[in-house]
Structure formats: C-alpha cells, structure tokens
Design a protein around this motif. Structure first.
Motif, PDB file in Angstrom:
ATOM      1  N   GLU A 392       0.866  -1.178   0.000  1.00 47.49           N
ATOM      2  CA  GLU A 392       0.000   0.000   0.000  1.00 47.49           C
ATOM      3  C   GLU A 392       0.903   1.227   0.000  1.00 47.49           C
ATOM      4  OE1 GLU A 392      -2.643  -0.306   3.315  1.00 47.49           O
ATOM      5  OE2 GLU A 392      -3.516  -2.202   2.642  1.00 47.49           O
ATOM      6  N   ALA A 393       0.565   2.218  -0.807  1.00 43.37           N
ATOM      7  CA  ALA A 393       1.455   3.375  -0.958  1.00 43.37           C
ATOM      8  C   ALA A 393       0.656   4.651  -1.147  1.00 43.37           C
ATOM      9  CB  ALA A 393       2.397   3.171  -2.151  1.00 43.37           C
ATOM     10  N   ILE A 394       1.223   5.754  -0.654  1.00 40.84           N
ATOM     11  CA  ILE A 394       0.638   7.076  -0.926  1.00 40.84           C
ATOM     12  C   ILE A 394       0.870   7.391  -2.397  1.00 40.84           C
ATOM     13  CG2 ILE A 394       0.788   9.536  -0.436  1.00 40.84           C
ATOM     14  CD1 ILE A 394       1.624   8.883   2.386  1.00 40.84           C
ATOM     15  N   ASP A 395      -0.196   7.740  -3.083  1.00 42.44           N
ATOM     16  CA  ASP A 395      -0.109   8.059  -4.508  1.00 42.44           C
ATOM     17  C   ASP A 395       0.459   9.472  -4.671  1.00 42.44           C
ATOM     18  OD1 ASP A 395      -0.432   8.541  -7.187  1.00 42.44           O
ATOM     19  OD2 ASP A 395      -2.553   8.049  -7.259  1.00 42.44           O
ATOM     20  N   PRO A 396       1.605   9.648  -5.322  1.00 42.50           N
ATOM     21  CA  PRO A 396       2.181  10.992  -5.463  1.00 42.50           C
ATOM     22  C   PRO A 396       1.360  11.918  -6.347  1.00 42.50           C
ATOM     23  CG  PRO A 396       3.411   9.425  -6.792  1.00 42.50           C
ATOM     24  CD  PRO A 396       2.454   8.624  -5.967  1.00 42.50           C
TER      25      PRO A 396
END
Length: 681
Positions: A392-396
């Motif tokens: 899971e990652a913060i979308d830039p």
C-alpha cells in the motif's frame, strides 16, 4: 540586570535618552528596497533612479524626490522654515565646515523625513506589485495571532520540525519565559524596552504580555520571537538601552526596580546566544547555480539535471538545465527525497534524461553529496522486496489517497520503483521512486488496521476491496511486513494543531493548514478553507511542514485560507474541463474556493504530465493501461473494467490464512504495536 531601568517617568527620560534617538521606531519600509545608511540614519532608495539630495539645513542625505519644495533643497518643512533663523546659524556653520549635524538636529528632522521616505517607498512598492500582478496574485496579509485566537487553536511547537530553523534548539522556550522587547505603549520618541512574558506559543510566534499587567490582557500582542528586537532579560543593562514601563501602568508601583527584582528572580529567559543561533540556523549550504538531479515533473519515472536558482528558508527553486527562459522550474526543500547529487541516478540504476547542455556555464558547480539527506543503509541480500510484490502506498499524484500498489522494479541502495495498480501508464512513465524505508509505503492491511480508506485499483468492481481475494485473483504475494519502516518517533504533533504546509500538488505554495488526523507517524494535513478531498497524507518528519511564523521568518509568501484569499472570485463558475497540466511536484488545482469549483471531467488518456504529446518518455515494458491525468478525486466510483497486465508470480504463495491485529488510529504512539497485519505461515 536592571541597570537599563532609568525611571518610571517618561518626562524625565525624554531628555536623558536623547543620545539614543537613532533607535526610535521608524515607519515600516519594504524589506526588498535597497537601504542607505548615513551617520546612523536609515534611508531607502526606492527605485534606484531618483537620485540623492543633501538637506541644506541639517545636512541629511536622502532620496531627492522625497525632499521638500520644488528645488529639493530641504528634507522637511521644518528645515525650510528654519533656514533663515539665527538660532540655526551654528548648525549651518558646522555643516559648511564638514562637521556632522548635532544629535538634536537629527532628532528634530528625522521623523518627518522618514515618514515621507516611507510613504514614497510604499508607493513605489505598490506600483511594482501592480506590475507583477498579472504573473503572480499576491496573497492578502495574514494575521496568525488573530486567526489562532479567534479559532481557539494551538500551533505545533517548533521542536516538531527538526528541519526548520531552531528546530533542534527550541526546547527551553515555553509559556512563562520572560523577554525584553520594544515598548510600544509609550509616548517617547526614542525606542525603549520593557519586560514581557510569553502567555501562549504558536510556532515561532508568541502572545506576549508586558510585566506589570498581571491578569489584564488589554495590551497583549503577538510577536515573532526570532526577530532581532527580541532579547533575553538583562540585554538592556548590558547594551545601555532604557528599560521603561508602559505608560498605562507606569504609576502602578513607585519602585519598579524592586518589583522587577522580586518577580524575575528565578524566572526563565532566552539563552544569551539566542539571536546568534537564529542567524546561524538561517544559513543554508545550497547556493545559486549549484547542479542537482531532481525528479522530472513531466515523467515521474526519471530524473533530470537542474540548477539552484533561489534559496528561501531551505526551500530551493530549481530550474531544469535545458530551460531557455528559466520558467521550467520545480520547488522543493533541500532535504526532499526528490533531489539528489549529480550521478545518483546512474549509481542506483534509476532512469535519467540526459541534458542537451554539454558545457557548464561560469559559476556552475555540482552540489556536494553531503548536502543531501541520507537514507538508511539496508541489506538487499536474502529477504528483500521483489518485483511484483504488493504493498500500500501514498499516490504521489493524489496525496489524499493510499492506494493498492506494486513493486515494479528493485533498484540499488534500497530504492524501489512503485506503480499504482490499475492506473499505470502503458509505458510506465508514472512509476515513482520510493526508498524501502520510506514512510510513504506500507504493508498489505495497513489501511484496514488503522481505519483508513484504501483506494482499490481503477476498474476493480469487487467491492468492498479485500486483500485476500485480490492477491488470489492476481496470483501475487504481499511484501513481508518486516521489510517496512516501523519506527514511530515522538513527533509531538496533536490533532487540531496549526502549521504552515507546502501544497505538494503545487509545491511553490506554502499554506495555512491543520493536522486533522494522526496515525502513528502519518499525518493528515488539511488546508484551511478547502474541501477535505484536497487533504494530504504527510509523514511527521516531512521537510514540507513548517511551524507557524516560518514564512514571516524566512521571507516566503504564505497563502491564507481560501475563504480569505478568494473572496473576490465570481459566485458561480461554469462547468469546464480541466486542461492537461504539468506535473509540478504533484499538481492540483487551487484556484476556486469551497463550493465554487468546477466539476472535473474524466476519461482523457494521459500520455504525459505536461500535455506535450510530442515528447516520449524512456521506454518501459508495457505493464498496464494508461490512466487519465489529472486523476479525479472521485475515481473510487469508476466502473469501467481495467485491462491490467500486471506481472504475476508463477509460484503463488499460500496467503489463504490472514489474521488482522486490530489497532487504534489517530494516536500519537511511539510503538509499532498493532501497526501491521500478521501473516500466518
């Protein structure tokens, strides 16, 4: 300590303090104007062309256009009328003999001249601002003190921002600390000082109350603590400056010196080297024309060479090396993970766009590697991230969302290329680089445990999204929990704290913001006056967060809340399509206030972040379909089916048994606790 205290009577002080007349409060003059000093007096030269003149009466030098009469012979009406007076013959003779004017003459003539100079300077500054208004719309002046008091809020302490000036040496400054500050409650023409107590702190700003007012808050005032006029107790005595009580309470006590000795004994004050430390903390290693590698705002998958054009408070305005007119720029902090030393991309295997510029121009130099933020050393042998692992990652491109993502490529030194599932460009031009220890990537299940909405892949219709089902359907495995950064520092942030934050969708802007949620080290930043959909997830140690008053301290422009800065916009805006925009860090619209924003249109194919269809990014293997740009905030509701061509592991791991450890969100915890999902063997 109290030798600077002369008397509680202003009348008896006016004559004895005439020697300090140069220190009187001068009308405010724009800091951007050149300063001219002559015999201890300060003048401005507003436009650099008006020419200088010398008063034939008192000998003072100033801007010619600010002088009195058509002939510009005198600096003020007083000098003009006194020229023929016999009482001034001695002053005239002294001037003709080359002697400096007397202090008395300077006191008499200084204020009218300075008032005129200030008015002229203000006029010139307003003219310049009007000329620039087409390019940049200046924000209205913003009063942090009034804003904090009216909303009954608190500012985040300076100690929360280790990258900010004084961030590592602010600990002893708290409520109750005594200071020596200019006394504004006086009729004296000279600058005098008095003791004040910190009543409330908000970042670099403090609500002060003069000593002697006790519970009376009628004269309380907000002050930036890092300005040169704020000193520790005892400074007046050592500097020979007068310490005079405010006129409102000057007769409250007959012996002020005894009162001060009693009240200040054992009280805390600023460190004696406070002002020196402030100046040292405002020095930054990066200089103009230094060369760096920075993310390409047109294609996130690669870096380019850029030159430092401007340094403000540690923030860098970088101009890409190939820019002809200097308009192709990018703003970031010097500790940003988006900038690196020359040669970084090659050393780790990151994509890099070669510059057409073959020679360095005069003055250009590569920024030393030690200037850049260091990352933790990691062991990539054995258990490490592998291509195709799910995270899971913060979308830039949409910092309000934490998304389902995939490790697309493993680089050297612990760096990873990440792609957002279901939204990737065919050519991979929107893959982005995170380090394996980055606080912006999380293990599978992080959002569910911490009650955060996880953004599923675009077109994924099996809702609500379940990781178990998705991993089985795609034949993928989750990245092991042990690979992620579990460190949660004692950051000190609390929900509701005010701060100044960079709008990472438009990184040249620093805005009034609020911490609305805390999940371990992750902060939800809300921009005051804007809808929640513009919120951004930011790490607690992000160099893009600053204390209240940072903009004033460094000279950076602060963007006030939308309700204040956009009052004059039309009441209704017709529906319109957003134009393809250039990626400027992470781009978002910030033009229209709450309730007045046009509907976003979707469904447009994105080939580049700048709308330039003739440029082609470096070739990537086709890993998935393209996604529209800018990606709409409401893309959770898209129903069209994704034709994802994600790489799948042939040997699917057994992931049928998952148990989640329920954790609490919105807490300021130092332990990892139930931070992550547990995977059963």
């Amino acid at each position: 300590m109290f030798d600077g205290y002369d008397s509680c009577s202003e009348e008896s002080t006016s004559s004895s303090s005439s020697e300090d007349s140069e220190d009187e409060v001068v009308p405010s003059i724009p800091a951007s104007l050149p300063i001219i000093k002559n015999n201890g007096q300060v003048y401005t030269y507003p436009d650099g062309k008006a020419g200088m003149a010398t008063c034939e009466m008192c000998g003072m030098v100033g801007v010619r256009d600010a002088f009195y009469s058509k002939t510009k012979r005198f600096c003020s009406v007083s000098c003009s009328r006194s020229y023929s007076s016999n009482s001034k013959k001695a002053s005239i003779l002294a001037r003709l003999q080359g002697k400096p004017p007397t202090k008395k003459a300077k006191v008499l003539q200084k204020q009218p001249l300075m008032a005129k100079l200030a008015a002229y300077a203000q006029y010139q500054a307003s003219q310049q601002n009007q000329a620039k208004s087409k390019a940049v719309v200046p924000a209205e002046s913003f009063d942090w003190g009034r804003y904090i008091c009216s909303n009954d809020t608190v500012g985040a302490p300076v100690s929360c921002f280790k990258h900010a000036p004084m961030g590592t040496c602010w600990g002893g400054i708290e409520e109750g600390v005594r200071l020596e500050v200019p006394n504004s409650d006086t009729n004296l023409s000279t600058k005098v000082y008095w003791i004040a107590e910190i009543i409330k702190l908000a970042g670099f700003k403090a609500l002060l109350r003069y000593e002697g007012f006790d519970s009376d808050n009628s004269k309380d005032f907000w002050c930036e603590l890092c300005i040169p006029e704020v000193h520790p107790v005892g400074w007046c005595a050592s500097s020979g400056k007068p310490l005079i009580p405010p006129k409102t309470i000057q007769h409250k006590y007959s012996n002020w010196k005894a009162v001060l000795v009693k009240r200040l004994t054992g009280a805390k004050t600023l460190p004696p080297d406070f002002n020196t430390k402030v100046q040292e903390n405002l020095q930054f290693p990066f200089k103009k024309l230094m060369r760096v590698e920075v993310v390409d705002k047109n294609y996130l998958c690669r870096t380019r060479v850029a030159l430092v054009e401007q340094v403000i408070g540690g923030r860098l305005r970088l101009v890409y090396e190939e820019s002809q007119d200097g308009s192709d720029d990018f703003w970031c902090h010097m500790y940003s993970p988006l900038i690196h030393n020359i040669g970084w991309s090659r050393s780790i295997g990151h994509r890099f766009k070669r510059s057409d510029v073959t020679k360095k121009t005069e003055g250009q130099v590569d920024a030393p590697a030690l200037y850049f933020q260091k990352v933790k050393d990691v062991d990539q042998g054995g258990d490490w991230f592998k291509d195709g692992m799910k995270i899971e990652a913060i979308d830039p491109l949409n910092l309000s969302a934490i998304c389902v993502a995939t490790v697309r490529k493993v680089l050297a030194d612990g760096y990873l290329m990440i792609g957002i599932d279901g939204s990737e460009a065919v050519d991979g031009s929107d893959w982005f680089c995170y380090h394996g220890t980055s606080p912006s990537i999380y293990p599978v299940g992080f959002c569910e445990i911490n009650n955060i909405e996880l953004t599923p892949p675009r077109g994924y219709t099996k809702l609500p999204f379940k990781w178990f089902d998705y991993l089985r359907e795609t034949g993928s495995i989750a990245a092991p929990v042990k690979l992620f950064n579990k460190e949660v520092p004692n950051h000190g942030f609390r929900q509701g704290m005010k701060l100044e934050a960079v709008d990472l969708m438009e990184p040249r802007l620093v805005c009034v913001a609020t911490v609305t949620r805390i999940v371990h080290r992750l902060l939800r930043i809300h921009f005051d006056g804007w809808e929640d959909e513009y919120d951004q997830w930011v790490d607690c140690e992000s160099p893009d967060l600053y204390p209240v008053g940072w903009c004033q301290l460094t000279g950076y422009q602060l963007q006030p809340p939308a309700s204040q800065s956009t009052r004059d916009l039309p009441q209704s805006v017709p529906k319109q399509k957003k134009k393809a925009q250039q990626y400027k860090g992470q781009k978002k619209k910030r033009k229209i206030p709450v309730g007045r924003r046009p509907f976003s249109q979707t469904g447009r194919r994105r080939n580049s972040f700048s709308g330039d269809e003739e440029q082609s990014p470096p070739p990537y293997p086709a890993q998935g379909p393209s996604r529209p740009r800018p990606r709409p905030r409401t893309h959770l509701h898209q129903t069209h089916k994704s034709e994802s061509l994600l790489r799948m592991k042939e040997d699917t791991a057994e992931v049928d048994e998952f148990t989640f450890s329920q954790g609490t969100s919105d807490q300021e915890s130092n332990g990892s606790g139930s931070y992550y999902i547990k995977q059963e063997p």
